[in-house]
Design a protein around this motif. Structure first.
Motif, PDB file in Angstrom:
ATOM      1  N   LEU A 132      21.887  52.814  95.471  1.00 23.41           N
ATOM      2  CA  LEU A 132      22.091  51.526  94.816  1.00 23.41           C
ATOM      3  C   LEU A 132      20.799  51.127  94.116  1.00 23.41           C
ATOM      4  N   VAL A 133      20.868  50.899  92.797  1.00 28.26           N
ATOM      5  CA  VAL A 133      19.703  50.554  91.991  1.00 28.26           C
ATOM      6  C   VAL A 133      19.864  49.114  91.522  1.00 28.26           C
ATOM      7  N   LEU A 134      18.954  48.229  91.957  1.00 32.04           N
ATOM      8  CA  LEU A 134      19.075  46.805  91.662  1.00 32.04           C
ATOM      9  C   LEU A 134      17.976  46.357  90.709  1.00 32.04           C
ATOM     10  N   GLY A 135      18.354  45.814  89.555  1.00 30.56           N
ATOM     11  CA  GLY A 135      17.347  45.338  88.620  1.00 30.56           C
ATOM     12  C   GLY A 135      17.959  44.612  87.438  1.00 30.56           C
ATOM     13  N   ASP A 136      17.294  43.544  86.989  1.00 29.96           N
ATOM     14  CA  ASP A 136      17.753  42.759  85.847  1.00 29.96           C
ATOM     15  C   ASP A 136      17.035  43.191  84.573  1.00 29.96           C
ATOM     16  N   LEU A 183       8.890  40.818  78.519  1.00 30.71           N
ATOM     17  CA  LEU A 183      10.260  40.351  78.318  1.00 30.71           C
ATOM     18  C   LEU A 183      10.917  39.887  79.619  1.00 30.71           C
ATOM     19  N   GLY A 184      10.181  39.880  80.718  1.00 31.22           N
ATOM     20  CA  GLY A 184      10.731  39.424  81.984  1.00 31.22           C
ATOM     21  C   GLY A 184      11.812  40.325  82.535  1.00 31.22           C
ATOM     22  N   ALA A 185      11.702  41.627  82.272  1.00 24.41           N
ATOM     23  CA  ALA A 185      12.708  42.596  82.724  1.00 24.41           C
ATOM     24  C   ALA A 185      12.277  43.215  84.044  1.00 24.41           C
ATOM     25  N   GLY A 186      12.769  42.683  85.142  1.00 28.42           N
ATOM     26  CA  GLY A 186      12.370  43.163  86.458  1.00 28.42           C
ATOM     27  C   GLY A 186      12.978  44.487  86.860  1.00 28.42           C
ATOM     28  N   GLY A 187      13.926  45.000  86.059  1.00 30.91           N
ATOM     29  CA  GLY A 187      14.579  46.250  86.434  1.00 30.91           C
ATOM     30  C   GLY A 187      13.826  47.502  86.045  1.00 30.91           C
ATOM     31  N   ARG A 188      12.712  47.357  85.352  1.00 32.70           N
ATOM     32  CA  ARG A 188      12.005  48.535  84.849  1.00 32.70           C
ATOM     33  C   ARG A 188      11.678  49.543  85.947  1.00 32.70           C
ATOM     34  N   VAL A 189      11.099  49.092  87.049  1.00 31.19           N
ATOM     35  CA  VAL A 189      10.706  50.006  88.127  1.00 31.19           C
ATOM     36  C   VAL A 189      11.909  50.711  88.758  1.00 31.19           C
ATOM     37  N   PRO A 190      12.935  49.995  89.221  1.00 28.30           N
ATOM     38  CA  PRO A 190      14.072  50.731  89.810  1.00 28.30           C
ATOM     39  C   PRO A 190      14.778  51.657  88.834  1.00 28.30           C
ATOM     40  N   TRP A 191      14.852  51.271  87.555  1.00 38.05           N
ATOM     41  CA  TRP A 191      15.475  52.185  86.583  1.00 38.05           C
ATOM     42  C   TRP A 191      14.656  53.457  86.431  1.00 38.05           C
ATOM     43  N   GLN A 192      13.340  53.330  86.488  1.00 44.26           N
ATOM     44  CA  GLN A 192      12.504  54.525  86.355  1.00 44.26           C
ATOM     45  C   GLN A 192      12.491  55.345  87.644  1.00 44.26           C
ATOM     46  N   VAL A 193      12.742  54.726  88.786  1.00 46.38           N
ATOM     47  CA  VAL A 193      12.978  55.503  90.004  1.00 46.38           C
ATOM     48  C   VAL A 193      14.253  56.327  89.835  1.00 46.38           C
ATOM     49  N   LEU A 194      15.291  55.702  89.313  1.00 46.30           N
ATOM     50  CA  LEU A 194      16.539  56.422  89.042  1.00 46.30           C
ATOM     51  C   LEU A 194      16.305  57.615  88.126  1.00 46.30           C
ATOM     52  N   ALA A 195      15.413  57.461  87.162  1.00 41.47           N
ATOM     53  CA  ALA A 195      15.144  58.545  86.210  1.00 41.47           C
ATOM     54  C   ALA A 195      14.604  59.799  86.894  1.00 41.47           C
ATOM     55  N   VAL A 214      19.980  36.331  80.467  1.00 40.63           N
ATOM     56  CA  VAL A 214      19.358  37.461  81.165  1.00 40.63           C
ATOM     57  C   VAL A 214      20.248  38.685  80.998  1.00 40.63           C
ATOM     58  N   GLY A 215      19.636  39.823  80.694  1.00 40.08           N
ATOM     59  CA  GLY A 215      20.399  41.047  80.525  1.00 40.08           C
ATOM     60  C   GLY A 215      20.839  41.620  81.864  1.00 40.08           C
ATOM     61  N   TYR A 216      22.136  41.815  82.023  1.00 38.28           N
ATOM     62  CA  TYR A 216      22.697  42.391  83.241  1.00 38.28           C
ATOM     63  C   TYR A 216      23.455  43.666  82.876  1.00 38.28           C
ATOM     64  N   HIS A 217      23.162  44.747  83.591  1.00 34.07           N
ATOM     65  CA  HIS A 217      23.817  46.026  83.336  1.00 34.07           C
ATOM     66  C   HIS A 217      24.419  46.556  84.639  1.00 34.07           C
ATOM     67  N   VAL A 218      25.642  47.052  84.556  1.00 39.00           N
ATOM     68  CA  VAL A 218      26.285  47.697  85.698  1.00 39.00           C
ATOM     69  C   VAL A 218      26.754  49.077  85.248  1.00 39.00           C
TER      70      VAL A 218
END
Length: 223
Positions: A132-136, A183-195, A214-218
């Motif tokens: 589960l990858v959590l990030g905005d 840009l206040g994008a807190g999901g950068r770290v978890p998305w790069q872990v996913l990478a 706020v950008g939300y992606h599922v």
């Protein structure tokens, strides 16, 4: 090896008791999140950003600080603790999906992309199967956004959505930490872990909007 990934945001508003009332946009977001996590199986590994590196399991907490005493647990048997927002949302989603447990890996928000990818590879080699990858995304969409409007926000989140839709690990790793922070994008770290979690994915983008500035992606990735 990780075989199923669910990528979700973690706004408190995803919890019905914390939302201002019926809202079609929230319902769509919530349903997409639940659809994604129900594919992860019974035991999850989760990753989110935090002030430092921490691993949490078998703990419980409350959304009290976000407006309502909604209690959640990372496992059926859990001791009381104070949980950061990604862990609270992970616990709430676990209960909604009927999963047995979630082990929460919180990664420092200033972690460099290469180190994020190394953590992802480590998780892939850990024996876990559901991630589960959590990030905005950016919180600067539109004049009423929490972070004030920035014309770069739509392009930034469009690129993130495309990378999640195509399982483009390279594009996720190329996200500039300074730009994401601006840009206040807190999901950068978890998305790069996913990478860093290997390759061979069949991706599906379930939701990508900025309903409250706020950008939300599922998304769901399946090997």
């Amino acid at each position: 090896m990780i075989t199923h990934v669910a990528v979700v945001p973690h706004p408190p508003l995803v919890v019905p008791e914390l939302s201002p009332g019926p809202d079609a946009g929230l319902t769509e977001l919530r349903e997409a999140c639940l659809d994604a996590v129900k594919r992860l199986g019974d035991r999850w590994t989760a990753v989110g950003a935090h002030t430092e590196n921490v691993v949490l399991s078998d703990v419980a907490g409350s959304f009290r600080g976000y407006g309502a005493d909604v209690r959640v647990r990372l496992a059926e048997e859990a001791t009381e603790s104070t949980l950061p927002l990604p862990a609270l949302v992970a616990g709430w989603l676990r209960a909604q999906a009927g999963a047995g447990s979630v082990e929460m890996h919180l990664v420092a928000a200033d972690t460099e992309p290469a180190e994020c990818a190394r953590i992802g590879k480590q998780l892939d080699d850990s024996g876990a199967t559901g991630l589960l990858v959590l990030g905005d995304g950016s919180n600067r969409h539109g004049p009423r956004s929490p972070g004030s409007e920035d014309e770069r926000a739509p392009g930034f989140d469009s690129d993130v959505a495309k990378a999640l839709q195509t399982a483009d690990a390279g594009a996720l790793l190329e996200i500039d930490p300074a730009l994401a922070r601006s840009l206040g994008a807190g999901g950068r770290v978890p998305w790069q872990v996913l990478a860093g979690v290997g390759d061979g994915w069949r991706p599906e983008l379930l939701y990508s909007e900025a309903p409250f500035g706020v950008g939300y992606h599922v998304a769901v990735w399946e090997r």
